[in-house]
Write a protein that holds these residues in place. Structure first.
Motif, PDB file in Angstrom:
ATOM      1  N   ASN A 290      31.788 -42.355 -27.362  1.00 17.37           N
ATOM      2  CA  ASN A 290      31.571 -41.616 -28.596  1.00 17.37           C
ATOM      3  C   ASN A 290      31.365 -42.612 -29.738  1.00 17.37           C
ATOM      4  OD1 ASN A 290      31.523 -39.932 -30.786  1.00 17.37           O
ATOM      5  ND2 ASN A 290      33.679 -39.380 -30.707  1.00 17.37           N
ATOM      6  N   HIS A 291      30.136 -43.010 -29.956  1.00 16.30           N
ATOM      7  CA  HIS A 291      29.862 -43.955 -31.050  1.00 16.30           C
ATOM      8  C   HIS A 291      28.400 -43.872 -31.464  1.00 16.30           C
ATOM      9  CE1 HIS A 291      27.839 -47.068 -28.444  1.00 16.30           C
ATOM     10  NE2 HIS A 291      28.511 -46.419 -27.529  1.00 16.30           N
ATOM     11  N   GLY A 292      28.158 -44.139 -32.745  1.00 15.10           N
ATOM     12  CA  GLY A 292      26.813 -44.142 -33.286  1.00 15.10           C
ATOM     13  C   GLY A 292      26.354 -45.515 -33.731  1.00 15.10           C
ATOM     14  N   TYR A 293      27.228 -46.526 -33.553  1.00 11.51           N
ATOM     15  CA  TYR A 293      26.903 -47.908 -33.915  1.00 11.51           C
ATOM     16  C   TYR A 293      27.137 -48.804 -32.705  1.00 11.51           C
ATOM     17  CZ  TYR A 293      26.768 -46.366 -38.765  1.00 11.51           C
ATOM     18  OH  TYR A 293      26.440 -45.706 -39.921  1.00 11.51           O
ATOM     19  N   ALA A 294      26.458 -49.929 -32.669  1.00 17.16           N
ATOM     20  CA  ALA A 294      26.599 -50.862 -31.548  1.00 17.16           C
ATOM     21  C   ALA A 294      26.563 -52.297 -32.055  1.00 17.16           C
ATOM     22  CB  ALA A 294      25.485 -50.644 -30.521  1.00 17.16           C
ATOM     23  N   VAL A 295      27.110 -53.204 -31.251  1.00 18.45           N
ATOM     24  CA  VAL A 295      27.065 -54.633 -31.566  1.00 18.45           C
ATOM     25  C   VAL A 295      25.664 -55.163 -31.285  1.00 18.45           C
ATOM     26  CG1 VAL A 295      27.966 -56.908 -30.944  1.00 18.45           C
ATOM     27  CG2 VAL A 295      29.515 -54.934 -31.074  1.00 18.45           C
ATOM     28  N   THR A 296      25.117 -55.923 -32.211  1.00 20.98           N
ATOM     29  CA  THR A 296      23.780 -56.501 -32.061  1.00 20.98           C
ATOM     30  C   THR A 296      23.859 -57.731 -31.165  1.00 20.98           C
ATOM     31  OG1 THR A 296      23.240 -55.723 -34.296  1.00 20.98           O
ATOM     32  CG2 THR A 296      21.770 -57.366 -33.303  1.00 20.98           C
ATOM     33  N   ARG A 297      23.229 -57.658 -30.006  1.00 20.12           N
ATOM     34  CA  ARG A 297      23.370 -58.718 -28.998  1.00 20.12           C
ATOM     35  C   ARG A 297      22.938 -60.085 -29.540  1.00 20.12           C
ATOM     36  NH1 ARG A 297      21.295 -56.310 -25.261  1.00 20.12           N
ATOM     37  NH2 ARG A 297      23.070 -55.998 -23.877  1.00 20.12           N
ATOM     38  N   GLU A 298      21.815 -60.130 -30.246  1.00 26.48           N
ATOM     39  CA  GLU A 298      21.280 -61.408 -30.726  1.00 26.48           C
ATOM     40  C   GLU A 298      22.266 -62.127 -31.649  1.00 26.48           C
ATOM     41  OE1 GLU A 298      18.314 -58.803 -29.185  1.00 26.48           O
ATOM     42  OE2 GLU A 298      19.735 -58.500 -30.860  1.00 26.48           O
ATOM     43  N   SER A 299      23.108 -61.385 -32.327  1.00 28.08           N
ATOM     44  CA  SER A 299      24.041 -61.992 -33.288  1.00 28.08           C
ATOM     45  C   SER A 299      25.216 -62.678 -32.604  1.00 28.08           C
ATOM     46  CB  SER A 299      24.562 -60.927 -34.255  1.00 28.08           C
ATOM     47  OG  SER A 299      25.402 -60.001 -33.594  1.00 28.08           O
ATOM     48  N   LEU A 300      25.397 -62.453 -31.295  1.00 32.94           N
ATOM     49  CA  LEU A 300      26.530 -63.057 -30.585  1.00 32.94           C
ATOM     50  C   LEU A 300      26.352 -64.558 -30.382  1.00 32.94           C
ATOM     51  CD1 LEU A 300      27.131 -60.331 -27.826  1.00 32.94           C
ATOM     52  CD2 LEU A 300      28.508 -60.745 -29.876  1.00 32.94           C
ATOM     53  N   ALA A 301      25.114 -65.027 -30.469  1.00 31.64           N
ATOM     54  CA  ALA A 301      24.829 -66.440 -30.190  1.00 31.64           C
ATOM     55  C   ALA A 301      25.571 -67.381 -31.133  1.00 31.64           C
ATOM     56  CB  ALA A 301      23.323 -66.687 -30.271  1.00 31.64           C
ATOM     57  N   LYS A 302      25.836 -66.940 -32.339  1.00 25.79           N
ATOM     58  CA  LYS A 302      26.481 -67.808 -33.338  1.00 25.79           C
ATOM     59  C   LYS A 302      27.997 -67.617 -33.372  1.00 25.79           C
ATOM     60  CE  LYS A 302      25.623 -64.334 -36.925  1.00 25.79           C
ATOM     61  NZ  LYS A 302      24.994 -64.042 -38.227  1.00 25.79           N
TER      62      LYS A 302
END
Length: 361
Positions: A290-302
């Motif tokens: 139950n969620h409408g937002y997600a973690v942006t994969r590309e931002s994990l690199a830093k």
């Protein structure tokens, strides 16, 4: 039952029959849930605060409402939209009909709606704002009002506990941060004999550490994680000092605290049938989400976070783990309530981390 209407911000109008609470006019974000069962838990999930929930399964209410399956005392859901509302439910645990319960909790319902068409619009155009009303005589004014409407962003503040409280136990001392906590999370810890202290969303890291916890649990919750700056600062102050486990909103707050980013999804994940793959083992679990937002994969690199699980339907990030400290999270709900229990053992994994890798008895 009299007529009731749903007007979407794209101008679409859905006519149906009213049930539940009486209504003049109410605004909410229109989302859909794909679960075939579990409507009681859905109604009482704080993560649905300010939302109209469309149930994709056509018959809702057929086993009534019982006293056991609530996820919170006062449901914050704005309204319920169904194809058919069962008037004569049959189940040995039934205490009320769905209509009676919605009346008690002042929640409006809309039935006899073409939910397939409504969900198709949301899937094609994305989640949108809607107005539920019993009168469309001034339809042009309603549509104009809808265009100008901005939804609130203080949902976590409204659904979180105001004061800390304790659920005593003889086991590990867990601080459970309530961002909109489902009772299912609390049940999982009490079943494992933990001593749980539930605290408000705006508690500071120093205040948490004063409680001398063995571990900290970050709960689920509604809204945009970027609106919960108190939670982000809390996580920053806890990482490296105590084991941390985050679920749903807690997962997103961990990502933001570590320097990653989040984004709003087109229509989100809501239901009890979402497949998730564990990247370490290759196992696939069915999960409740139950969620409408997600973690942006590309931002994990830093960051010092690594992705541990992925959604098989749309390949969004479903699990994270800190490379240095005992911090991990999942986007879905391992407590189920409702849904499959494939991932329930994550609570045991957390307690193993709390105990320094020792197997929890």
């Amino acid at each position: 039952m009299h007529k009731r209407y749903l007007i979407l911000e794209d101008g679409s109008i859905f006519e149906g029959k009213a049930f539940g609470a009486t209504l003049n006019e109410k605004v909410g974000e229109v989302v859909f849930n794909t679960g075939m069962t579990g409507y009681q838990e859905t109604l009482s999930d704080p993560s649905y605060c300010d939302q109209f929930v469309v149930m994709t399964y056509p018959l809702i209410g057929n086993y009534g409402i019982n006293r056991d399956d609530f996820e919170t005392i006062q449901p914050p859901i704005s309204g319920l939209i169904v194809k058919e509302c069962a008037e004569y439910p049959s189940n040995f645990r039934k205490e009320w009909t769905l209509h009676e319960y919605l009346q008690q909790k002042d929640i409006p319902g809309l039935a006899n709606v073409d939910t397939r068409k409504l969900v198709k619009i949301i899937r094609q155009q994305g989640t949108m704002t809607g107005i539920m009303t019993d009168n469309i005589d001034q339809i042009d004014e309603i549509k104009e009002k809808l265009k100008e409407t901005k939804l609130r962003n203080d949902q976590v503040k409204r659904v979180s506990t105001v004061k800390p409280y304790v659920v005593p136990g003889q086991g590990e001392r867990i601080v459970l941060v309530d961002f909109g906590m489902k009772h299912g999370i609390l049940r999982e810890f009490t079943q494992r004999h933990c001593h749980v202290t539930v605290v408000p969303y705006n508690i500071t890291a120093a205040e948490v550490l004063q409680l001398k916890p063995d571990g900290v649990m970050l709960s689920n919750g509604p809204g945009d994680p970027k609106d919960v700056q108190e939670g982000i600062e809390l996580v920053k102050g806890l990482i490296g000092k105590v084991p941390v486990f985050g679920i749903c909103l807690g997962h997103q707050l961990i990502a933001l605290a570590c320097g990653a980013d989040t984004h709003k999804m087109k229509f989100g994940h809501r239901g009890s049938n979402h497949p998730v793959k564990d990247l370490k083992t290759g196992e696939v679990w069915m999960t409740s989400q139950n969620h409408g937002y997600a973690v942006t994969r590309e931002s994990l690199a830093k960051t010092s976070l690594k992705e541990t699980q992925v959604a098989l339907n749309d390949h969004t990030v479903e699990g994270l783990e800190h490379e240095i400290y005992e911090v991990f999270s999942v986007q879905y709900h391992p407590e189920s309530s409702p849904g499959p229990q494939d991932s329930n053992t994550l609570f045991d994994v957390f307690l193993e981390k709390v105990n320094g890798g020792m197997i929890h008895a």
